[in-house]
Write an enzyme that holds these catalytic residues in place. Sequence first.
Site, short mmCIF file in Angstrom:
data_model
loop_
_atom_site.label_atom_id
_atom_site.label_comp_id
_atom_site.label_asym_id
_atom_site.label_seq_id
_atom_site.Cartn_x
_atom_site.Cartn_y
_atom_site.Cartn_z
N LYS A 1 72.71 6.91 53.18
CA LYS A 1 73.21 7.93 52.25
C LYS A 1 71.99 8.63 51.65
O LYS A 1 71.30 8.08 50.79
CB LYS A 1 74.03 7.31 51.12
CG LYS A 1 74.78 8.39 50.33
CD LYS A 1 75.09 8.02 48.92
CE LYS A 1 73.93 8.13 48.00
NZ LYS A 1 73.37 9.50 47.87
N PRO A 2 71.72 9.86 52.11
CA PRO A 2 70.57 10.58 51.54
C PRO A 2 70.92 11.10 50.14
O PRO A 2 72.09 11.19 49.78
CB PRO A 2 70.37 11.74 52.51
CG PRO A 2 71.72 11.97 53.12
CD PRO A 2 72.43 10.64 53.13
N ALA A 3 69.89 11.44 49.37
CA ALA A 3 70.13 12.02 48.05
C ALA A 3 70.91 13.32 48.20
O ALA A 3 70.67 14.11 49.12
CB ALA A 3 68.80 12.28 47.36
N GLU B 1 62.94 -0.32 45.89
CA GLU B 1 61.70 0.38 45.54
C GLU B 1 62.05 1.27 44.36
O GLU B 1 62.71 2.30 44.53
CB GLU B 1 61.21 1.16 46.76
CG GLU B 1 59.72 1.33 46.77
CD GLU B 1 59.31 2.55 46.02
OE1 GLU B 1 59.08 2.43 44.79
OE2 GLU B 1 59.22 3.62 46.62
N LEU B 2 61.65 0.83 43.16
CA LEU B 2 62.18 1.45 41.94
C LEU B 2 61.09 2.24 41.20
O LEU B 2 60.12 2.67 41.79
CB LEU B 2 62.80 0.36 41.07
CG LEU B 2 63.82 -0.52 41.82
CD1 LEU B 2 64.39 -1.61 40.92
CD2 LEU B 2 64.95 0.33 42.41
N ARG C 1 61.05 5.13 56.49
CA ARG C 1 60.50 3.81 56.19
C ARG C 1 61.59 2.75 56.06
O ARG C 1 61.29 1.56 55.99
CB ARG C 1 59.60 3.84 54.95
CG ARG C 1 60.29 4.26 53.70
CD ARG C 1 59.60 3.74 52.48
NE ARG C 1 58.35 4.40 52.19
CZ ARG C 1 57.64 4.14 51.09
NH1 ARG C 1 58.06 3.26 50.21
NH2 ARG C 1 56.52 4.76 50.85
N ARG D 1 50.20 15.60 43.41
CA ARG D 1 50.88 15.60 44.70
C ARG D 1 52.38 15.57 44.43
O ARG D 1 52.84 14.86 43.53
CB ARG D 1 50.47 14.37 45.51
CG ARG D 1 50.94 14.39 46.94
CD ARG D 1 50.32 13.24 47.71
NE ARG D 1 50.85 11.97 47.25
CZ ARG D 1 51.64 11.17 47.98
NH1 ARG D 1 51.98 11.50 49.19
NH2 ARG D 1 52.08 10.04 47.48
N GLY E 1 64.80 4.52 44.42
CA GLY E 1 65.29 5.40 43.37
C GLY E 1 64.93 4.84 42.01
O GLY E 1 63.99 4.05 41.88
N SER E 2 65.71 5.21 41.02
CA SER E 2 65.38 4.85 39.64
C SER E 2 65.71 3.38 39.36
O SER E 2 66.60 2.79 39.99
CB SER E 2 66.13 5.75 38.68
OG SER E 2 67.51 5.58 38.86
N ASN F 1 62.78 12.85 46.51
CA ASN F 1 61.40 13.34 46.34
C ASN F 1 60.58 13.33 47.62
O ASN F 1 59.69 14.16 47.78
CB ASN F 1 60.69 12.60 45.19
CG ASN F 1 60.64 11.12 45.38
OD1 ASN F 1 61.37 10.56 46.21
ND2 ASN F 1 59.80 10.44 44.62
N CYS G 1 57.08 8.16 42.62
CA CYS G 1 57.04 6.91 41.86
C CYS G 1 55.60 6.39 41.81
O CYS G 1 55.25 5.58 40.97
CB CYS G 1 57.97 5.87 42.47
SG CYS G 1 57.75 5.70 44.23
P1 ADP Z 1 66.78 10.06 40.60
O1 ADP Z 1 67.00 9.89 39.13
O2 ADP Z 1 65.36 10.13 40.97
O3 ADP Z 1 67.65 11.09 41.24
P2 ADP Z 1 68.53 7.98 41.39
O4 ADP Z 1 68.23 6.55 41.31
O5 ADP Z 1 69.56 8.54 40.47
O6 ADP Z 1 67.15 8.69 41.25
O7 ADP Z 1 68.96 8.40 42.85
C1 ADP Z 1 68.41 7.85 44.02
C2 ADP Z 1 69.51 7.71 45.04
O8 ADP Z 1 70.50 6.83 44.51
C3 ADP Z 1 70.26 8.99 45.40
O9 ADP Z 1 70.58 8.94 46.78
C4 ADP Z 1 71.50 8.91 44.56
O10 ADP Z 1 72.59 9.62 45.11
C5 ADP Z 1 71.78 7.43 44.60
N1 ADP Z 1 72.60 6.93 43.50
C6 ADP Z 1 72.59 7.30 42.20
N2 ADP Z 1 73.48 6.59 41.49
C7 ADP Z 1 74.06 5.71 42.35
C8 ADP Z 1 75.05 4.69 42.24
N3 ADP Z 1 75.64 4.41 41.07
N4 ADP Z 1 75.40 4.00 43.34
C9 ADP Z 1 74.80 4.27 44.53
N5 ADP Z 1 73.86 5.21 44.70
C10 ADP Z 1 73.49 5.93 43.64
#
Ligand code: ADP
Length: 501
Positions: A194-196, A270-271, A179, A298, A248-249, A171, A304
Amino acid sequence: MTDTTTTGTATTVADENVSVAGVPTGLFIGGAWRAASGGATFPVRDPSTGEVLAEVADATPEDGMAALDAAVAAQDAWAATAPRERSDLLRRAFDLVRAHEDDLAALMTLEMGKPLAEARGEVVYGGEFLRWFSEEAVRIGGDYRTNPEGTGRAIVLKRPVGPVYAITPWNFPLAMATRKIGPALAAGCTVVVKPAELTPLTTLFLVELFRRAGLPDGVLNVVPSLDAKGLSEPIIADRRLRKLTFTGSTPVGSALLKQAADNVLKTSMELGGNAPLLVFDDADLDTAVTAAMLAKFRNVGEACTAANRFFVQEGIADAFTAALTAKVDALRIGRGSEEDTTLGPLIDDRAVDKAARLVDDAVSRGARLVTGGRRVDRPGTYYAPTVLDDVQPGSDILTTEIFGPVVSITRFATEEEGIRLANDTEFGLIAYAYTSDFARGQRLAERLETGMLGLNTGVVSNAAFPFGGVKSSGLGREGAHEGIEEYLESVYVLTPDPFAA
Ligand code: ADP
């Protein structure tokens, strides 16, 4: 068009409105761009059209290990550099980020969908972490203490924690990387990022800027991958890794914490959030509406920190809802790269389905649909900006992070009730409150269960302040002086009382 002269494999990423040349599409390991072992790639798409923007190298677990090997090999030398050297590298990277503001903004708009003006804002915000931590790099202190008995003296010094694995979300593709990279490099840690998988291009371009800034080999490595879990597990289990930082989540963060526990890793998490936004009768209406628009819309609500649950006091509720709805109806939906767009697409179909499901559930439980409440009939993944009033207890939208352009309003009577409603969540990242009573603002600061409070403002993020949450919203802080502490260990050296005979 491909260009292989400076970056291994680079390409031009473009749509009808914007174009960025020289975007790397490989893995960056040990100071060199390369293809994934086996040569696999994956597509990165424009959420405003669904079209493929670029093919990016798909790192295998072996590539992930090679990146960790490179970070481990570089760790001791990087930790031993003069603070000024680390500071200067970050400062040069900051200057290059600012010089490439248009490129980075266009890339974020293309791969993530946010309007260009917001993407430019993120370049400034994200870049600030590099400038701030270039300044922190030369201010890592220690101290000298006397034990309570007076019989000894301790010198407390700070050391980098060691190699870091950073996992970032889609996002805020630039700021979520800087950061983490900024404080880690400033502290003397080497990094694997590791980027998304939805938005790797911005991070790849950022790392190319670091390379041009004089990054030593192995200090920063990047491994995009479709197999986040398969790539990450062996890295997190490796004894040489010392720190895991994740945005992430909450479910993924919690799973990563379990993995990190086996290796007793230092972690920053940071969840998710479920931010309350409280509007009190004594609020200045214009301030509250303007700030609430920012807090909600925004990044299309995909933050988050986005206001998730609006709680509006009864005396101002009609006026607030009417004024907010007028602004919501004035939002211009469109592709982020079109200059007059103020609301871009959501990241993917899943995000649109989620917004639609939450709105339908709230309406079926008695909420009043004031505006929006529908998908937008055009290519790409859009959902109309929506206002729901009188959202009823038990609606899923009150317990779910919406991550979309939906305002959910519940009315309340007293300050006590407002605080109780605001705290009725497992999350605690941020809260917003609008009131002209300063003492009430102080009471809220002391009683809301949150890591951050935006008082009469709609955006709190700033590299100079400690960003982070309580409860299920995470562990640790990013930015500020606290941000670098996450990458440092304290070591103390005890000496005898120098005055003892
Ligand atoms: P969103 O639901 O907002 O995409 P995620 O938490 O799924 O959030 O993803 C955030 C990041 O975590 C991304 O870079 C994604 O590739 C990574 N990710 C998701 N699942 C895993 C996992 N099981 N192990 C490591 N990284 C993960």
